[in-house]
Scaffold this active site. Structure first.
Site, PDB file in Angstrom:
ATOM      1  N   LEU A 206       0.858  -1.195   0.000  1.00 46.02           N
ATOM      2  CA  LEU A 206       0.000   0.000   0.000  1.00 46.02           C
ATOM      3  C   LEU A 206       0.890   1.239   0.000  1.00 46.02           C
ATOM      4  O   LEU A 206       1.751   1.381   0.868  1.00 46.02           O
ATOM      5  CB  LEU A 206      -0.877   0.027   1.256  1.00 46.02           C
ATOM      6  CG  LEU A 206      -1.983  -1.038   1.367  1.00 46.02           C
ATOM      7  CD1 LEU A 206      -2.670  -0.941   2.720  1.00 46.02           C
ATOM      8  CD2 LEU A 206      -3.018  -0.881   0.254  1.00 46.02           C
ATOM      9  N   HIS A 207       0.689   2.119  -0.954  1.00 47.73           N
ATOM     10  CA  HIS A 207       1.419   3.390  -0.913  1.00 47.73           C
ATOM     11  C   HIS A 207       0.672   4.546  -1.555  1.00 47.73           C
ATOM     12  O   HIS A 207       1.154   5.664  -1.564  1.00 47.73           O
ATOM     13  CB  HIS A 207       2.807   3.243  -1.559  1.00 47.73           C
ATOM     14  CG  HIS A 207       2.770   2.897  -3.016  1.00 47.73           C
ATOM     15  ND1 HIS A 207       2.751   1.603  -3.469  1.00 47.73           N
ATOM     16  CD2 HIS A 207       2.743   3.670  -4.120  1.00 47.73           C
ATOM     17  CE1 HIS A 207       2.723   1.588  -4.790  1.00 47.73           C
ATOM     18  NE2 HIS A 207       2.710   2.837  -5.220  1.00 47.73           N
ATOM     19  N   ARG A 208      -0.520   4.307  -2.118  1.00 47.40           N
ATOM     20  CA  ARG A 208      -1.251   5.411  -2.763  1.00 47.40           C
ATOM     21  C   ARG A 208      -1.626   6.442  -1.712  1.00 47.40           C
ATOM     22  O   ARG A 208      -2.124   6.071  -0.625  1.00 47.40           O
ATOM     23  CB  ARG A 208      -2.535   4.912  -3.439  1.00 47.40           C
ATOM     24  CG  ARG A 208      -2.278   3.970  -4.603  1.00 47.40           C
ATOM     25  CD  ARG A 208      -2.322   4.698  -5.955  1.00 47.40           C
ATOM     26  NE  ARG A 208      -1.038   5.105  -6.450  1.00 47.40           N
ATOM     27  CZ  ARG A 208      -0.147   4.333  -7.117  1.00 47.40           C
ATOM     28  NH1 ARG A 208      -0.387   3.080  -7.379  1.00 47.40           N
ATOM     29  NH2 ARG A 208       0.986   4.844  -7.510  1.00 47.40           N
TER      30      ARG A 208
ATOM     31  N   ARG B 101       7.382   5.719   2.597  1.00 46.96           N
ATOM     32  CA  ARG B 101       6.465   6.756   3.084  1.00 46.96           C
ATOM     33  C   ARG B 101       5.240   6.154   3.777  1.00 46.96           C
ATOM     34  O   ARG B 101       4.632   6.792   4.612  1.00 46.96           O
ATOM     35  CB  ARG B 101       6.024   7.700   1.965  1.00 46.96           C
ATOM     36  CG  ARG B 101       5.252   7.053   0.864  1.00 46.96           C
ATOM     37  CD  ARG B 101       5.149   8.009  -0.309  1.00 46.96           C
ATOM     38  NE  ARG B 101       4.153   9.030  -0.089  1.00 46.96           N
ATOM     39  CZ  ARG B 101       2.850   8.839  -0.247  1.00 46.96           C
ATOM     40  NH1 ARG B 101       2.400   7.658  -0.594  1.00 46.96           N
ATOM     41  NH2 ARG B 101       2.010   9.817  -0.062  1.00 46.96           N
TER      42      ARG B 101
END
Ligand code: UD1
Ligand code: UDP
Length: 368
Positions: free
Chosen positions: A209-211, A244
């Site tokens: 997950l990074h959106r 992030r």
């Protein structure tokens, strides 16, 4: 005196660019051109960048602009400043850009203003969601590119609907899948599951997950984590997390569940080994939707839209929400993994996109 060979500059910057560029560089190397690889440095950690050069046999970048991280404007501008210097100095005959990251649009903008033809690999994809920064990058890049290399028919249709000159559009297949097929024999799920302390292949969920839409806003990230915990009630969930996302999801309790394993990003071969051994993948990545389709691994995409609908119509992908995810995983676990080769794969995702792209590029340079 012999004439100068055409010079092609390839611009890469972020993780998903590297598996797309590798087969194009390799195939174009068979033609009578000189090539220069520029890395903007948008991604710079070993596991976000260097590992791909080593594992995929990419040549070392001829130029690394070292732009690093920053807000979109600052990052894109830094890449533009560096690229303008390189392109002004080298005056290439063609610039090739990949995918939809900030480095992609930066290179397209600079090259087109210097009147250097631009080829966009993976053109025409549209999520029709302009809140995604990548959607803006795709639209702008396509609009100013001279050659549009598309992975699937719906991308060509999107470009046609936008009024793009059809002679500029070439359906060539998917170079990221060339890379996957080339290295597939090196995947080793047992090695990776042992290293991560996971149970046997087929009994865990692999997730990325990074959106920004999933991880940036704290309250929403908390609901996503709640949904992942409900998945982890069913089986272990292993998440190689982008730098992030990891602190953001950790801050809302991701690893409070004993069956959640959060790790740093994995190298390409380790990551795809993990995917190959999983019962189901949960992701918001673009590239992972494509790779699971070709590996025949069920993929639940935690997003309201996808720019890759072909992975739904011709693959294993299903869009889901955080509310639906636990039941969707349960249903997929109950159904078991599809038999190898039983799921469809989009046309031309056959490992030959790189040579097709190279042929289009060489012709545009007046070769062969
Ligand atoms: C970018 C791409 C996105 C792609 C994603 C992951 C854009 C608009 N977005 O988003 O399409 O899916 O990469 O491949 O280009 N960081 C590190 N080490 C690194 C790189 C980044 O720690 O090597 C951290 C930094 O804190 C940075 C943050 O990640 O501020 C964001 O990186 P950046 O590349 O700017 O954007 P992504 O969110 O990664
Ligand atoms: N990937 C990887 N290690 C990881 C997660 C992803 O090597 O820990 C690879 C993945 O197999 C694919 C690419 O990175 O080849 C996809 O990049 P990403 O998800 O960052 O970007 P997107 O495709 O969403 O733009």
């Amino acid at each position: 005196m012999s004439a100068r060979r055409p010079l092609v500059v390839h611009v890469t910057g972020a993780r998903p660019n590297f598996p797309k560029a590798a087969p194009v560089l390799q195939a174009l190397g068979e033609h009578d051109v000189d090539q220069l690889l520029v890395h903007t440095g948008q991604h710079y950690d070993d596991r976000m960048s260097t590992v791909f050069f080593t594992e995929l046999g990419l040549p070392r970048p001829d130029v690394d602009l070292g732009v690093g991280s920053g807000p979109h404007g600052a990052q894109t501008a830094a890449a533009m400043v560096g690229l303008e210097q390189v392109l002004t100095q080298r005056r290439p005959d063609l610039v090739v850009v990949y995918g939809d990251v900030n480095s992609t649009v930066a290179a397209a903008l600079v090259a087109s203003k210097l009147h250097i033809p631009v080829a966009h690999v993976e053109a025409g994809l549209r999520s029709f969601d302009r809140r995604m920064p990548e959607e803006i990058n795709r639209m702008v890049t396509d609009r100013i590119s001279d050659l549009l290399l598309v992975t699937c028919q719906d991308a060509a249709d999107n470009l046609a609907a936008e009024g793009t000159d059809p002679t500029a559009v070439h359906l060539v297949g998917n170079p990221m899948i060339d890379t996957l097929l080339r290295h597939r024999h090196r995947l080793d799920p047992a090695r990776v599951t042992a290293a991560l302390g996971l149970p046997d292949a087929g009994s865990y969920v692999a997730a990325t997950l990074h959106r920004p839409g999933n991880v940036d806003e704290e309250a929403y990230a908390r609901t996503v984590v709640g949904s992942l915990h409900a998945v982890a009630d069913q089986c272990p969930v292993v998440l190689p997390l982008h730098p992030r996302s990891r602190p953001k999801l950790a801050a809302v309790g991701l690893t409070d569940h004993p069956q959640v394993v959060a790790v740093d990003p994995l190298g390409y071969l380790d990551f795809l080994s993990l995917v190959q051994g999983s019962a189901v993948v949960v992701t918001d990545s673009g590239g992972v939707q494509e790779e699971t389709t070709v590996l025949g691994i069920p993929c639940l995409t935690l997003r309201p839209s996808t720019e890759r609908p072909v992975t739904i119509t011709h693959g294993t992908n299903v869009l889901t929400t955080h509310e639906q995810l636990p039941a969707a995983v349960a249903g997929t676990l109950a159904a078991g993994r599809p038999a190898p080769g039983s799921t469809p794969v989009p046309p031309l995702w056959d490992g030959r996109a790189g040579p097709r792209i190279a042929t289009v590029l060489a012709r545009s340079l007046g070769l062969g």
